[in-house]
Design an enzyme around this catalytic site. Sequence first.
Site, PDB file in Angstrom:
ATOM      1  N   ILE A 118       8.437  15.527  -3.263  1.00 13.51           N
ATOM      2  CA  ILE A 118       9.036  14.636  -4.358  1.00 13.51           C
ATOM      3  C   ILE A 118       7.990  13.854  -4.638  1.00 13.51           C
ATOM      4  O   ILE A 118       6.994  13.178  -3.877  1.00 13.51           O
ATOM      5  CB  ILE A 118      10.260  13.946  -4.064  1.00 13.51           C
ATOM      6  CG1 ILE A 118      10.803  13.156  -5.306  1.00 13.51           C
ATOM      7  CG2 ILE A 118      10.131  13.065  -2.912  1.00 13.51           C
ATOM      8  CD1 ILE A 118      12.162  12.907  -5.188  1.00 13.51           C
ATOM      9  N   CYS A 119       7.976  13.434  -6.111  1.00 15.57           N
ATOM     10  CA  CYS A 119       6.810  12.349  -6.545  1.00 15.57           C
ATOM     11  C   CYS A 119       5.422  12.679  -6.389  1.00 15.57           C
ATOM     12  O   CYS A 119       4.955  13.440  -6.867  1.00 15.57           O
ATOM     13  CB  CYS A 119       7.471  11.139  -6.083  1.00 15.57           C
ATOM     14  SG  CYS A 119       6.924   9.820  -7.056  1.00 15.57           S
TER      15      CYS A 119
END
Length: 180
Positions: A105-106
């Site tokens: 994620i991210c």
Amino acid sequence: MKVAFLTAPEGVEQVELTDPYQAVEKAGGTPTLISPKSGKVQAFNHLDKADTFPVDKVLADTSAAEYDALVLPGGVANPDFLRMDEKAVAFVRDFFEQGKPVASICHGPWTLVEADVVRGRTLTSWPSLRTDITNAGGVWVDEQVKVCTGGPNALITSRKPADLPAFCEAFLREFGKASG
């Protein structure tokens, strides 16, 4: 389901570690916090220091073979530190070579770029990684969560903390398929 969570000694975005970790526990799985150094991991809330979390295993003392899946939380500094650590990059690459699912994620996909595992894959991330992913041969999309099964393993990616509910649901579904 045994899930490795790989983080640098500092710089992980706290909620991107804790929400997925708790989701694995709630699903009856066993999460393990792995870091290049023993002791504690210093988490951050964006750029501010947050809580610390005890390291369960040092990277040098474990291998991808011990786990069913891998989660790479974000934070700006966390993946940047990991991508400079040869053992961390090799650990990530091993999950792909063994056909095990990986969720990131991210800013987490920076480590995937360094491991050279995004070529031909479709993924999402924090928008500033778009060029890095594209230059590494991946296809970047702006979606809440992207599950790419067009490769040796399932790759589940998400953009930001606001996407965590969808991210956790998607990776748990894919991890369940792989370990069940």
